[in-house]
Design an enzyme around this catalytic site. Sequence first.
Site, PDB file in Angstrom:
ATOM      1  N   GLY A 155      14.662  11.397 -53.122  1.00 28.87           N
ATOM      2  CA  GLY A 155      13.749  10.279 -52.908  1.00 28.87           C
ATOM      3  C   GLY A 155      12.782  10.483 -51.767  1.00 28.87           C
ATOM      4  O   GLY A 155      13.174  10.528 -50.597  1.00 28.87           O
ATOM      5  N   LEU A 156      11.493  10.627 -52.131  1.00 31.80           N
ATOM      6  CA  LEU A 156      10.430  10.723 -51.132  1.00 31.80           C
ATOM      7  C   LEU A 156       9.461   9.554 -51.335  1.00 31.80           C
ATOM      8  O   LEU A 156       9.188   8.784 -50.416  1.00 31.80           O
ATOM      9  CB  LEU A 156       9.692  12.063 -51.272  1.00 31.80           C
ATOM     10  N   GLY A 167       2.592   7.355 -51.873  1.00 29.23           N
ATOM     11  CA  GLY A 167       2.686   8.394 -52.897  1.00 29.23           C
ATOM     12  C   GLY A 167       2.241   9.722 -52.309  1.00 29.23           C
ATOM     13  O   GLY A 167       2.983  10.365 -51.592  1.00 29.23           O
ATOM     14  N   GLU A 202       5.382  15.519 -58.634  1.00 35.23           N
ATOM     15  CA  GLU A 202       5.516  16.584 -57.631  1.00 35.23           C
ATOM     16  C   GLU A 202       4.159  17.057 -57.115  1.00 35.23           C
ATOM     17  O   GLU A 202       3.894  18.241 -56.991  1.00 35.23           O
ATOM     18  CB  GLU A 202       6.373  17.747 -58.166  1.00 35.23           C
TER      19      GLU A 202
END
Lengths: 381, 250
Positions: A124-125, A131, A363
């Site tokens: 979790g980032l 974002g 990503e």
Amino acid sequence: MEFAFSPEQEALRDMLRTFVAKEVRPKAHTWDTTGEFPGETVARLGGLGILGAMVPEEYGGSGMDTVSYALAVEEIGKGDGSLGLTVASHNSLCVSHILSFGSEEIKRRYLPDLASGRKLGAWGLTEPGSGSDSLSMRTRAERKGDRWVINGSKMFITQGSVAGVYVILAVTDKEKGKDGITAFVAPSGAKGLSVGRKLHKLGMCSSDTAELVFEDLEVGPEAVVGRVNSGFRDTMKNLAGGRISIAALSMGIGLGAMQEALAYARERTQFGRPIADFQAIQWMFAEMATELEAAELMTFRAAALKDSGRPYVQEAAMAKLFASEAAMRGTIKAVQIFGGYGYTQEYPAERYMRDAKLCEIGEGTSEVQRIIIARNLIRGR
Amino acid sequence: MKILVAIKPVPNPDEKVKIKGDGSGIVLDNIKMVVNPFCEIAVEEALRIKEKQGGEVVVMMVGPKVGEQQVRTALAMGADRAVLVEAGTDLDSLAVAKVLAKVVESEKPDMVLMGKQAVDDDNNQVGQILAAVLGWPQATFASKVEFLADNRKANVTREVDGGLETIEVTLPAVVTTDLRLNEPRYASLPGIMKAKKKEVKVLELSSLGVDTAPRVKVLGYAPPKQRAGGGRVASVQELVEKLKNEAKVL
């Protein structure tokens, strides 16, 4: 220059081609329409060693290199993008973060379960409000003696509701910016860790995506992955490797769509001949095939650079950017080749097209890849 | 229990094969080779027996050295080691059986397991001839294998026309496997990595002193006749007419 896979890499590819043809491709449509997470198939991939592809044997993994791993993600992506994404995110985000930066204790504790697929990993980032600008994250971990208390939430977390192990990035020293973020590991069911909404998506429908909520999630000092305040820099390194797997997944989705379109174009007859005989269709195939071939070369080159310990950040960003956009263009062409049927869910072309879109976003968006590539160029790296 | 499994590399059944211009054989360039599916079933059965009661699974193959890749596939599935007798592709069933018999004599297994036939030329002969050369009992087309009396005997269920037949064989014996015996496992990634380090003993055909002179001469290969394609009939009457006079099935 050698452009050949090793016998082991070929054996892996052949095994997965059979597995995907028998166990994945025939089910992908059902998984897509029901949105059900294919837990049983994921467990089988765990049994085959795919969920610990690059984890050394001493931690229960398969000990394969990045090229082999990229091959695996590509082959799975050809059959089902969602399943490819599950494999890619589990390996490249959660497992890889623990493997690259975790203490010996953390590695012994979590990797055997993750590598065998007994537990799935989530990482979790991203947050609802942060974002691409991940430094603006608001999840905080505050010291309580030698322990940490985490509060906040995370968004778009792959395996969010099905994972057994979570790696979570949180601010530990707001003043320090890049050097004030720490990664923590927590098992599912930990008090204070809950799964919010499951998100419904345009594509990648049977990959699990959810929101995570932390309310006084308390962890000990042993839960820190890497060092305190090294989390952001570790993440940047980890994401560079992750881009290779998204590039591989893009290639898989693009090639999967092309194979379907080829089979259709050979069979479908209009004006008394197969539509594959028409130059308009042939040009679409020529462009698709050429772009995907280029994507393949870029992806495996980035993977080979990583395997040989040479710098690969730039090449990985370029591969991710090019492969995801090539897959998008290619899958749009595939839908076009299928014509009216391409727009229906009776044929798989539209699923590949919806799945491909994720690769331009997840990503690191295509825009972020361009920033990385340009910055590296301008700074002369 | 020590089990020797014979395998054969065959062209991937999913690929289209082409016949050489002079009809002397099949074009093998750029054709992907795989382990004959019936042999894969034999490997799987041997592994299951080993998992149940311990022992060793040794793979043997007769043919060109490139077949080592298919041998490695069997090792990646879990077989312990392999013996590869290097030979051309021109050996007939009798010659292959005689070569395999030499390997069996030196390995002394409790059982030889092999596919009932290879899907390339569908001879269905080597297992039977091997049993005869060795003077061992044979149980062909196995769909179930059970051991009795401390592994001195086995009950083998065979798929025969119209049903199943169970026979008892004294071990050591040659057992050939049918399609429904089991579903072979996939080679795992760790299995593929381990296979790299497993022993593959390569023997020269000439070192075995076997007379492999062919008794069978292949006169030629020809592709199956192209299907003429279907047609529409206007009435039931026309259909019956065609079934009677053209297809001659009524």
